[in-house]
Write a protein that holds these residues in place. Structure first.
Motif, short mmCIF file in Angstrom:
data_model
loop_
_atom_site.label_atom_id
_atom_site.label_comp_id
_atom_site.label_asym_id
_atom_site.label_seq_id
_atom_site.Cartn_x
_atom_site.Cartn_y
_atom_site.Cartn_z
N ASN A 1 -6.74 3.56 9.26
CA ASN A 1 -7.41 2.27 9.41
C ASN A 1 -8.14 1.84 8.14
OD1 ASN A 1 -6.74 1.83 12.16
ND2 ASN A 1 -8.32 3.31 12.77
N GLN A 2 -8.53 2.80 7.30
CA GLN A 2 -9.30 2.48 6.11
C GLN A 2 -8.36 2.08 4.98
OE1 GLN A 2 -9.39 5.38 7.70
NE2 GLN A 2 -11.47 5.94 8.26
N ALA A 3 -8.69 0.98 4.32
CA ALA A 3 -7.89 0.54 3.16
C ALA A 3 -8.45 1.19 1.90
CB ALA A 3 -7.90 -0.98 3.05
N ASP A 4 -8.27 2.50 1.78
CA ASP A 4 -8.85 3.24 0.67
C ASP A 4 -7.75 3.94 -0.13
OD1 ASP A 4 -8.07 5.28 2.38
OD2 ASP A 4 -10.10 5.90 2.91
N TRP A 5 -8.17 4.76 -1.10
CA TRP A 5 -7.21 5.45 -1.97
C TRP A 5 -6.27 6.34 -1.18
CZ3 TRP A 5 -5.67 5.01 -6.92
CH2 TRP A 5 -4.91 6.05 -7.46
N ALA B 1 -3.60 4.29 0.34
CA ALA B 1 -2.66 3.83 -0.69
C ALA B 1 -1.68 4.93 -1.06
CB ALA B 1 -3.42 3.36 -1.92
N VAL B 2 -2.19 6.16 -1.20
CA VAL B 2 -1.33 7.30 -1.51
C VAL B 2 -0.37 7.58 -0.36
CG1 VAL B 2 -1.31 9.80 -1.91
CG2 VAL B 2 -2.96 8.35 -3.13
N GLU B 3 -0.87 7.50 0.88
CA GLU B 3 -0.03 7.77 2.05
C GLU B 3 1.13 6.76 2.14
OE1 GLU B 3 -0.97 7.53 6.69
OE2 GLU B 3 -1.85 9.30 5.73
N ILE B 4 0.82 5.49 1.93
CA ILE B 4 1.87 4.47 1.96
C ILE B 4 2.87 4.70 0.82
CG2 ILE B 4 2.32 2.00 1.57
CD1 ILE B 4 -0.21 1.41 3.17
N THR B 5 2.36 5.05 -0.36
CA THR B 5 3.24 5.32 -1.49
C THR B 5 4.15 6.51 -1.20
OG1 THR B 5 1.51 4.52 -2.98
CG2 THR B 5 3.33 5.73 -3.97
N ASP B 6 3.59 7.56 -0.63
CA ASP B 6 4.39 8.75 -0.31
C ASP B 6 5.50 8.40 0.68
OD1 ASP B 6 2.95 10.35 -2.00
OD2 ASP B 6 1.68 11.22 -0.43
N ALA B 7 5.18 7.53 1.65
CA ALA B 7 6.20 7.11 2.62
C ALA B 7 7.31 6.33 1.93
CB ALA B 7 5.56 6.27 3.72
N MET C 1 0.69 2.48 -4.72
CA MET C 1 0.80 1.14 -4.15
C MET C 1 -0.50 0.35 -4.31
SD MET C 1 2.91 -0.82 -2.68
CE MET C 1 3.83 -1.23 -1.21
N PRO C 2 -0.44 -0.85 -4.86
CA PRO C 2 -1.62 -1.73 -4.86
C PRO C 2 -1.91 -2.17 -3.42
CG PRO C 2 0.03 -2.44 -6.48
CD PRO C 2 0.70 -1.47 -5.56
N LEU C 3 -2.96 -1.63 -2.87
CA LEU C 3 -3.22 -1.80 -1.43
C LEU C 3 -4.19 -2.94 -1.18
CD1 LEU C 3 -2.70 -0.61 1.42
CD2 LEU C 3 -4.73 0.80 1.08
N VAL D 1 -0.64 -5.62 2.52
CA VAL D 1 0.17 -4.40 2.42
C VAL D 1 -0.30 -3.37 3.44
CG1 VAL D 1 0.79 -2.48 0.92
CG2 VAL D 1 0.77 -4.81 0.01
N HIS D 2 -1.61 -3.26 3.62
CA HIS D 2 -2.14 -2.31 4.60
C HIS D 2 -1.68 -2.66 6.01
CE1 HIS D 2 -5.89 -0.36 6.63
NE2 HIS D 2 -4.86 0.46 6.62
N ARG D 3 -1.81 -3.93 6.36
CA ARG D 3 -1.42 -4.37 7.70
C ARG D 3 0.08 -4.15 7.95
NH1 ARG D 3 0.50 -9.31 8.82
NH2 ARG D 3 -0.40 -10.23 6.93
N ILE D 4 0.90 -4.59 7.02
CA ILE D 4 2.34 -4.46 7.20
C ILE D 4 2.75 -2.98 7.13
CG2 ILE D 4 4.59 -5.04 6.19
CD1 ILE D 4 3.29 -7.71 5.30
N GLY D 5 2.06 -2.21 6.29
CA GLY D 5 2.32 -0.78 6.24
C GLY D 5 2.08 -0.11 7.58
N ARG D 6 1.04 -0.54 8.27
CA ARG D 6 0.79 0.00 9.61
C ARG D 6 1.86 -0.48 10.59
NH1 ARG D 6 -3.88 1.92 11.53
NH2 ARG D 6 -3.78 0.56 13.36
#
Length: 276
Positions: A223-227, A230-236, A204-206, A210-215
């Motif tokens: 809380n960190q917008a890091d790799w 991004a992987v965790e959101i993609t896995d979900a 996911m391009p984070l 995307v980070h806020r809505i993902g939460r």
């Protein structure tokens, strides 16, 4: 109905009703869509993605200048340019921390890649590690080639920002967006030229939206917008669609960009939201 099934139904409904064609016109992906040849689309997409930081109107202005400088056949121009002509072509270009010399270095590296491969997609396939869960190794191979093939350029912070280290820990949002454009599809947004690399391997391009809505919707608690996030959101999202987890990306990102999902609760908007 379990929460995961409910989320998929709501995201599917939201994504299917989204005005992709209308929003594409104001998205950086609109620039490669101006070209008909795959090789040109790939080169322009790379520059549009890597310059996609900051305000949308300023990104657009920077890309308009880039396109004016590269001409109607950018892939051929990149192959034809020498280091000196590339420096001259982009002399005076400025976009935030990116300078013409940074663009010229990337341009020279891209030209070298295209002299030995028909397209950038073919080059990425040579850098890919097919057994890798994602395309991070291919990104590293691409960056390593660009750096190694441009020894005449001095190291600069601006270049390292433009073409960051894929293993540096950042979310690599602009890389991931470029790969989404090339691998997903073809549809009204993404090109699908590199579909052989596998849409299921995209990350996911984070960005902040995307980070806020993902939460908000439970895709991550980080809380960190890091790799890792991004992987965790993609896995979900992969648990909702294993073959194409990023099909929700454009809609989720523009839900934040447009203000449809505000950064703070607005009862008039949020109380009727079925996704949360």
């Amino acid at each position: 109905m379990n929460s995961q099934h409910h989320l998929r139904l709501e995201l599917d409904s939201f994504a299917e009703g989204f005005d992709y064609a209308g929003l594409r016109a104001n998205d950086p992906i609109s620039f490669p869509h101006r070209f008909s040849r795959q090789a040109d689309q790939e080169v322009v997409a790379l520059f549009a993605a890597l310059l996609a930081y900051g305000r949308a109107d300023l990104i657009a202005r920077a890309m308009e200048e880039i396109l004016e400088r590269v001409g109607p056949h950018p892939a051929q121009s990149a192959m034809d340019d020498t280091e000196d002509s590339a420096r001259a072509r982009f002399d005076g270009f400025v976009y935030r921390v990116t300078r013409g010399i940074d663009i010229a270095r990337l341009w020279v590296g891209v030209g070298q890649l295209l002299r030995t491969n028909d397209t950038l997609g073919q080059a990425f396939q040579t850098f890919d590690e097919p057994n890798s869960a994602n395309l991070r190794p291919a990104l590293q191979g691409f960056r390593d080639f660009i750096v190694a093939s441009t020894p005449g350029f001095a190291e600069r912070r601006g270049f390292n920002h433009l073409l960051c280290n894929p293993y540096g820990g950042s979310a690599c949002k602009r890389y991931c967006m470029f790969l989404r454009w090339m691998v997903r599809g073809p549809d009204s947004v993404d090109f699908g030229h590199w579909s052989a690399l596998g849409a299921h391997r995209l990350i996911m391009p984070l960005d902040t939206h995307v980070h806020r809505i993902g939460r908000y919707i439970g895709l991550t608690k980080r809380n960190q917008a890091d790799w890792r996030t991004a992987v965790e959101i993609t896995d979900a999202l992969r648990s909702l669609d294993a073959s194409d987890p990023l099909r929700y990306d454009f809609a989720i990102a523009h839900m934040g960009i447009s203000g449809l999902c505000p950064s703070r609760r607005v009862d008039a908007i949020c109380q009727d939201c079925t996704i949360m």
